[in-house]
Design a protein around this motif. Structure first.
Motif, PDB file in Angstrom:
ATOM      1  N   GLY A 265     -21.328  90.188  -8.037  1.00 36.99           N
ATOM      2  CA  GLY A 265     -22.174  91.358  -7.909  1.00 36.99           C
ATOM      3  C   GLY A 265     -21.403  92.533  -7.371  1.00 36.99           C
ATOM      4  N   SER A 266     -22.159  93.575  -6.978  1.00 36.39           N
ATOM      5  CA  SER A 266     -21.568  94.792  -6.439  1.00 36.39           C
ATOM      6  C   SER A 266     -21.969  94.948  -4.985  1.00 36.39           C
ATOM      7  N   VAL A 267     -20.989  95.179  -4.127  1.00 33.51           N
ATOM      8  CA  VAL A 267     -21.245  95.373  -2.704  1.00 33.51           C
ATOM      9  C   VAL A 267     -20.379  96.511  -2.192  1.00 33.51           C
ATOM     10  N   GLN A 268     -20.741  97.011  -1.027  1.00 34.76           N
ATOM     11  CA  GLN A 268     -19.914  98.022  -0.374  1.00 34.76           C
ATOM     12  C   GLN A 268     -18.838  97.335   0.460  1.00 34.76           C
ATOM     13  N   ALA A 269     -17.790  98.065   0.734  1.00 34.20           N
ATOM     14  CA  ALA A 269     -16.707  97.540   1.562  1.00 34.20           C
ATOM     15  C   ALA A 269     -17.277  97.040   2.887  1.00 34.20           C
ATOM     16  N   GLY A 270     -16.773  95.878   3.302  1.00 37.81           N
ATOM     17  CA  GLY A 270     -17.271  95.252   4.513  1.00 37.81           C
ATOM     18  C   GLY A 270     -18.370  94.242   4.259  1.00 37.81           C
ATOM     19  N   GLY A 271     -18.899  94.231   3.050  1.00 40.44           N
ATOM     20  CA  GLY A 271     -19.986  93.331   2.714  1.00 40.44           C
ATOM     21  C   GLY A 271     -19.514  91.928   2.391  1.00 40.44           C
ATOM     22  N   SER A 272     -20.480  91.101   2.004  1.00 44.68           N
ATOM     23  CA  SER A 272     -20.201  89.685   1.732  1.00 44.68           C
ATOM     24  C   SER A 272     -20.864  89.244   0.439  1.00 44.68           C
ATOM     25  N   LEU A 273     -20.272  88.235  -0.158  1.00 47.42           N
ATOM     26  CA  LEU A 273     -20.833  87.576  -1.329  1.00 47.42           C
ATOM     27  C   LEU A 273     -20.518  86.085  -1.233  1.00 47.42           C
ATOM     28  N   ARG A 274     -21.300  85.288  -1.935  1.00 45.22           N
ATOM     29  CA  ARG A 274     -21.021  83.863  -2.023  1.00 45.22           C
ATOM     30  C   ARG A 274     -21.013  83.470  -3.491  1.00 45.22           C
ATOM     31  N   LEU A 275     -19.886  82.979  -3.941  1.00 44.07           N
ATOM     32  CA  LEU A 275     -19.742  82.528  -5.315  1.00 44.07           C
ATOM     33  C   LEU A 275     -19.920  81.018  -5.387  1.00 44.07           C
ATOM     34  N   SER A 276     -20.538  80.575  -6.466  1.00 45.47           N
ATOM     35  CA  SER A 276     -20.728  79.147  -6.699  1.00 45.47           C
ATOM     36  C   SER A 276     -20.135  78.771  -8.041  1.00 45.47           C
ATOM     37  N   CYS A 277     -19.753  77.529  -8.156  1.00 45.07           N
ATOM     38  CA  CYS A 277     -19.175  77.035  -9.407  1.00 45.07           C
ATOM     39  C   CYS A 277     -19.579  75.580  -9.587  1.00 45.07           C
ATOM     40  N   ALA A 278     -20.035  75.253 -10.758  1.00 43.99           N
ATOM     41  CA  ALA A 278     -20.402  73.871 -11.059  1.00 43.99           C
ATOM     42  C   ALA A 278     -20.272  73.654 -12.562  1.00 43.99           C
ATOM     43  N   GLY A 279     -20.230  72.390 -12.958  1.00 41.88           N
ATOM     44  CA  GLY A 279     -20.175  72.085 -14.374  1.00 41.88           C
ATOM     45  C   GLY A 279     -19.496  70.774 -14.665  1.00 41.88           C
ATOM     46  N   SER A 280     -19.416  70.464 -15.940  1.00 43.51           N
ATOM     47  CA  SER A 280     -18.855  69.180 -16.364  1.00 43.51           C
ATOM     48  C   SER A 280     -17.366  69.059 -16.088  1.00 43.51           C
ATOM     49  N   GLY A 281     -16.709  70.173 -15.803  1.00 42.77           N
ATOM     50  CA  GLY A 281     -15.280  70.117 -15.512  1.00 42.77           C
ATOM     51  C   GLY A 281     -14.950  69.547 -14.153  1.00 42.77           C
ATOM     52  N   TYR A 282     -15.929  69.462 -13.275  1.00 47.44           N
ATOM     53  CA  TYR A 282     -15.747  68.909 -11.934  1.00 47.44           C
ATOM     54  C   TYR A 282     -16.277  67.485 -11.985  1.00 47.44           C
ATOM     55  N   THR A 283     -15.358  66.525 -12.041  1.00 37.96           N
ATOM     56  CA  THR A 283     -15.741  65.122 -12.205  1.00 37.96           C
ATOM     57  C   THR A 283     -15.072  64.269 -11.143  1.00 37.96           C
ATOM     58  N   ALA A 284     -15.300  62.972 -11.232  1.00 36.06           N
ATOM     59  CA  ALA A 284     -14.675  62.042 -10.299  1.00 36.06           C
ATOM     60  C   ALA A 284     -13.159  62.009 -10.491  1.00 36.06           C
ATOM     61  N   ARG A 285     -12.666  62.512 -11.610  1.00 34.67           N
ATOM     62  CA  ARG A 285     -11.224  62.550 -11.865  1.00 34.67           C
ATOM     63  C   ARG A 285     -10.572  63.807 -11.311  1.00 34.67           C
ATOM     64  N   THR A 286     -11.395  64.733 -10.817  1.00 34.24           N
ATOM     65  CA  THR A 286     -10.859  65.999 -10.314  1.00 34.24           C
ATOM     66  C   THR A 286     -10.162  65.794  -8.973  1.00 34.24           C
ATOM     67  N   TYR A 287      -8.998  66.410  -8.826  1.00 31.59           N
ATOM     68  CA  TYR A 287      -8.280  66.399  -7.549  1.00 31.59           C
ATOM     69  C   TYR A 287      -8.380  67.742  -6.827  1.00 31.59           C
ATOM     70  N   CYS A 288      -8.334  68.809  -7.594  1.00 31.89           N
ATOM     71  CA  CYS A 288      -8.328  70.143  -6.997  1.00 31.89           C
ATOM     72  C   CYS A 288      -9.339  71.041  -7.699  1.00 31.89           C
ATOM     73  N   MET A 289      -9.987  71.860  -6.914  1.00 27.93           N
ATOM     74  CA  MET A 289     -10.778  72.971  -7.436  1.00 27.93           C
ATOM     75  C   MET A 289     -10.183  74.247  -6.868  1.00 27.93           C
ATOM     76  N   GLY A 290     -10.118  75.257  -7.720  1.00 29.07           N
ATOM     77  CA  GLY A 290      -9.531  76.505  -7.262  1.00 29.07           C
ATOM     78  C   GLY A 290     -10.336  77.708  -7.704  1.00 29.07           C
ATOM     79  N   TRP A 291     -10.182  78.767  -6.944  1.00 23.81           N
ATOM     80  CA  TRP A 291     -10.732  80.080  -7.308  1.00 23.81           C
ATOM     81  C   TRP A 291      -9.560  81.009  -7.591  1.00 23.81           C
ATOM     82  N   PHE A 292      -9.660  81.739  -8.667  1.00 22.65           N
ATOM     83  CA  PHE A 292      -8.655  82.694  -9.089  1.00 22.65           C
ATOM     84  C   PHE A 292      -9.358  84.015  -9.365  1.00 22.65           C
ATOM     85  N   ARG A 293      -8.589  85.091  -9.461  1.00 21.00           N
ATOM     86  CA  ARG A 293      -9.186  86.382  -9.804  1.00 21.00           C
ATOM     87  C   ARG A 293      -8.210  87.194 -10.629  1.00 21.00           C
ATOM     88  N   GLN A 294      -8.777  88.089 -11.406  1.00 21.57           N
ATOM     89  CA  GLN A 294      -7.972  88.996 -12.203  1.00 21.57           C
ATOM     90  C   GLN A 294      -8.582  90.385 -12.131  1.00 21.57           C
TER      91      GLN A 294
END
Length: 126
Positions: free
Chosen positions: A10-39
């Motif tokens: 979303g859009s926030v002003q400087a100093g503000g906060s956000l909480r991102l969530s991620c879920a899906g079939s790519g996160y399984t019992a075989r997963t070792y690492c989850m990462g957040w990236f940005r561009q």
């Protein structure tokens, strides 16, 4: 089918906060690492935070630019990963992606991620 889906941008002003969530079939019992990236516009994709999903959230890594401001966490019961963004700055503006890695390792680095989400936009205004 997209293996991972991000929520919470979303859009926030400087100093503000956000909480991102991620879920899906790519996160399984075989997963070792989850990462957040940005561009950001005109820039290469960069790593933001990672968590070893076998560590119950105790083994994490952060980019220097976000240390002390962002927190990554996981919920193994729901196969979800979160990124809490606090004290946001205009330079945090970017599309944020989550990714999953099945590469066995203790410390999760920025490489080796097989499954990706489509991204969620975070915009921070001054």
């Amino acid at each position: 089918q997209v293996p991972l889906v991000e929520y919470g941008g979303g859009s926030v002003q400087a100093g503000g906060s956000l909480r991102l969530s991620c879920a899906g079939s790519g996160y399984t019992a075989r997963t070792y690492c989850m990462g957040w990236f940005r561009q950001a516009p005109g820039k290469e994709r960069e790593g933001v935070a990672t968590v070893n999903t076998r560590s119950l959230g105790t083994i994490t890594a952060y980019a220097d630019s976000v240390k002390g401001r962002f927190t990554i966490s996981q919920d193994n019961a729901t196969n979800a990963v979160y990124l809490e963004l606090n004290s946001l700055k205009p330079e945090d503006t970017a599309i944020y992606y989550c990714a999953a890695s099945r590469l066995p390792r203790l410390r999760c680095s920025w490489d080796g991620y097989e499954d990706w989400g489509q991204g969620t936009q975070v915009t921070v205004s001054s």
